[in-house]
Design an enzyme around this catalytic site. Structure first.
Site, short mmCIF file in Angstrom:
data_model
loop_
_atom_site.label_atom_id
_atom_site.label_comp_id
_atom_site.label_asym_id
_atom_site.label_seq_id
_atom_site.Cartn_x
_atom_site.Cartn_y
_atom_site.Cartn_z
N GLU A 117 -6.07 -3.79 0.18
CA GLU A 117 -6.30 -4.89 1.12
C GLU A 117 -7.52 -5.74 0.75
O GLU A 117 -7.76 -6.77 1.36
CB GLU A 117 -6.50 -4.31 2.54
CG GLU A 117 -5.25 -3.75 3.17
CD GLU A 117 -4.98 -2.29 2.83
OE1 GLU A 117 -5.51 -1.80 1.82
OE2 GLU A 117 -4.23 -1.64 3.58
N LYS A 175 -13.47 18.16 11.26
CA LYS A 175 -14.18 18.13 12.55
C LYS A 175 -14.39 19.57 13.02
O LYS A 175 -13.48 20.21 13.50
CB LYS A 175 -13.37 17.33 13.56
CG LYS A 175 -13.19 15.89 13.10
CD LYS A 175 -12.42 15.04 14.05
CE LYS A 175 -12.25 13.64 13.47
NZ LYS A 175 -11.03 13.44 12.70
N THR A 204 0.87 -1.18 0.00
CA THR A 204 0.00 0.00 0.00
C THR A 204 0.90 1.23 0.00
O THR A 204 2.02 1.18 0.51
CB THR A 204 -0.88 0.04 1.25
OG1 THR A 204 -0.02 0.00 2.39
CG2 THR A 204 -1.82 -1.13 1.31
N TRP A 249 -19.04 16.58 12.10
CA TRP A 249 -18.16 16.18 11.02
C TRP A 249 -18.67 16.72 9.69
O TRP A 249 -19.85 16.62 9.39
CB TRP A 249 -18.07 14.65 10.93
CG TRP A 249 -17.25 14.02 12.01
CD1 TRP A 249 -16.81 14.64 13.15
CD2 TRP A 249 -16.78 12.68 12.07
NE1 TRP A 249 -16.10 13.75 13.90
CE2 TRP A 249 -16.06 12.54 13.27
CE3 TRP A 249 -16.90 11.56 11.22
CZ2 TRP A 249 -15.46 11.35 13.65
CZ3 TRP A 249 -16.31 10.38 11.60
CH2 TRP A 249 -15.59 10.27 12.80
#
Ligand code: AMP
Length: 552
Positions: free
Chosen positions: A341, A448, A197, A453
């Protein structure tokens, strides 16, 4: 003859079907026998166009297998590749994995010290590389002691004079082999391919795919509500074969028998458009930046497609404006979400029969989400305490997945990333009652503000509708009162000549009625060029770093 299987506590009756392990080599064997004359067309580093067939590809992949045996490589040895999308890279995919070795695709766009880390961590024994990476390889060879051979993928006469020890020519190696082998069959759980990754923080981590997981992934990825692939397609993966195996296209295309067009190193919009037209490409895959560049080039030159029908957009959210523009050109957008993944596909946005009865605006809203889980993937969203959240399309939480093509452990890392058997994706998402998932943000990108959010993707989707913008990114800026507030960073189209203030006002107008006032970016700034990561996504970490002293 009946046979019983021992099941711990008792015995069960065994099914009476042939037991054939799921081998990667079967994919190219199938293409070679059923689609022998279907073409693979590659734009080469040498500058020309190369064409041959699946039958020839399989034959040369068998020669690669013989080369690896001659070089003394053993089962599960890691073999690195530093290569563009091309036929030789495809031969390596099959020659390496098909022999029981591990095909380790390395992303050449990573920083040099990350590449060194990756090669040393994987303990690669051989590196096959395209001529364009010679300068990089000259630096790597001094600091990657596990590598015994460096193989440049050209004819002997093009091999440059170089200080690289044990530098070999791919074509010379292949020319010494007969191709006369049968593909070995072994346990389907054997490792077949390795991808690291990008790892924006910490060292890159390796996902080690098995023959079984790769084969299962190829099956589901080709379905009508996934990539919708067929033998009548001509498929051009722009997503690189060094980035999660080009979303599995090198495996699924031979499986369905599609013609493959591999664009090599020339990934600029004019070259891609030219290849799409000349090879009559019907489907292509890439991150949003690929499509925005192509759309800009086509509108500047008043061009249209003749055969192109399906654009797969993934890797980052597909802005609604991009979907509209592609639809106007007669192209269906297939929006997919996934990650390394997950092998990498997780979800696809498609319509059910019931959805087709809904108004077009509602259908578009569904198609703009990241979509429903592929067969074999389970999904849920959880809060900070790991408690599962309601799937109402509004509540958002950390996205968790499980499935037979999902990582269990990173390569050579002791601790498993799983939490109670689920893989935490690092994405924040909503899931609606029909199962459609929508990514709100990467956990680290969400803004935030005053305990609430704000989704940076929602802001980007609205702003990117402005016709004078080439790229937009929204990042959080520290704020003394609200903790963080959104800043919109934008790149204007090259021919924009009006005032920046006017443009800002127009962008702010776009938010009216679409977003709560407190979510609208406090400021908009213009930069010359959007920084991109090694996988072509907007490099928000770099943007945050560049703008760390910015104050509202
Ligand atoms: P990678 O492992 O490099 O392929 O990156 C995976 C990450 O890319 C995911 O965890 C998401 O954050 C992001 N990603 C991939 N596809 C999408 C998409 N369609 N919409 C939004 N984010 C995406």
């Amino acid at each position: 003859m009946e046979k019983n299987i021992s099941l711990g506590g008792g015995y069960g009756l065994s099914g009476q079907m042939m037991l054939r392990p799921l081998m990667i080599s079967d994919l190219i064997k199938h293409a070679s026998s059923q689609f022998a004359t279907t073409e693979i067309v590659s734009r080469r580093v040498e500058g020309d166009i190369h064409r041959y067939t699946y039958a020839e590809c399989e034959f040369r992949a068998r020669k690669v297998s013989q080369v690896l045996a001659r070089l003394g490589l053993q089962l599960s040895d890691r073999i690195g590749t530093l290569a563009w999308n091309g036929y030789r890279h495809l031969e390596l995919y099959y020659g390496i994995s098909g022999s029981g070795l591990i095909c380790h695709t390395i992303n050449p766009r990573l920083f040099e010290d990350q590449i060194v880390f990756i090669i040393n961590h994987a303990q690669d024994q051989v590196i096959f590389f395209d001529l364009s990476f010679l300068a990089l390889v000259e630096k790597l060879q001094a600091v990657c002691p596990s590598v015994q051979y460096w193989v440049c993928m050209v004819d002997e006469d093009l091999i440059p004079i170089s200080k690289i020890p044990n530098l070999l020519s791919y074509e010379t190696l292949l020319s010494k082999e007969s191709g006369d082998i049968t593909w070995p069959v072994f346990d389907e759980n054997l490792a077949a391919a390795l991808c690291y990754t990008s790892g924006t923080t910490g060292n890159p981590k390796g996902a080690l795919f098995s023959h079984r997981s790769t084969r299962l992934h190829a099956y589901v990825s080709a379905l009508p509500d996934s990539f919708d692939m067929s033998a009548s397609d001509t498929i051009m993966p722009v997503v690189p074969m060094f980035h999660v195996n080009a979303w599995g296209i090198p495996y699924s295309s031979p499986m369905v028998g599609a013609k493959l067009v591999l664009p090599g190193p020339q990934l600029d919009a004019p070259s891609l458009f030219e290849l799409i037209q000349s090879e009559e490409v019907t489907m292509s895959l890439g991150v949003p930046t690929v499509w925005s560049n192509l759309l800009l080039h086509m509108s500047e030159n008043d061009q249209s497609f003749t055969h192109f029908k399906k654009a797969v957009v993934g890797g980052s959210a597909c802005p609604p404006k991009m979907m509209d523009s592609l639809n106007h050109l007669g192209v269906r957008v297939i929006h997919a979400w996934g990650m390394t993944e997950l092998s990498p596909l997780g979800t696809f946005a498609t319509l059910t029969g019931a959805d087709l009865k809904k108004p077009i605006s509602e259908q578009n809203r569904i198609l703009q989400k990241q979509g429903r889980a592929l067969f074999g993937i389970e999904m849920k969203i959880v809060n900070e305490d790991g408690l599962e959240l309601v799937q109402d399309g509004v509540t958002f939480g950390n996205l968790m997945v499980k499935g037979s093509c999902v990582i269990n452990n990173y390569f050579r890392v002791e601790e498993s990333p799983l939490i109670d058997g689920w893989f935490p994706t690092g994405d924040v998402a909503t899931i609606d009652a029909a199962g459609n998932m929508q990514i709100t943000d990467r956990t680290k990108d969400v803004i935030k503000s005053g305990g609430e959010w704000i989704s940076s993707i929602d802001i980007e989707n609205i702003a990117s509708a402005h016709p004078d913008l080439l790229a937009v990114a929204c990042i959080a800026i520290a704020h003394p009162k609200w903790q963080e507030r959104p800043l919109l960073v934008a790149v204007k189209k090259p021919n924009y000549i009006r005032s920046e203030q006017l443009l800002k006002e127009e962008i702010w107008q776009l938010f009216q009625g679409k977003m709560a006032k407190w979510c609208v970016p406090d400021e908009i700034i213009f930069i010359e060029e959007m920084p991109l990561t090694a996988t072509g996504k907007i490099f928000k970490l770099k943007l945050r770093d560049l703008l760390k002293d910015f104050q509202f």
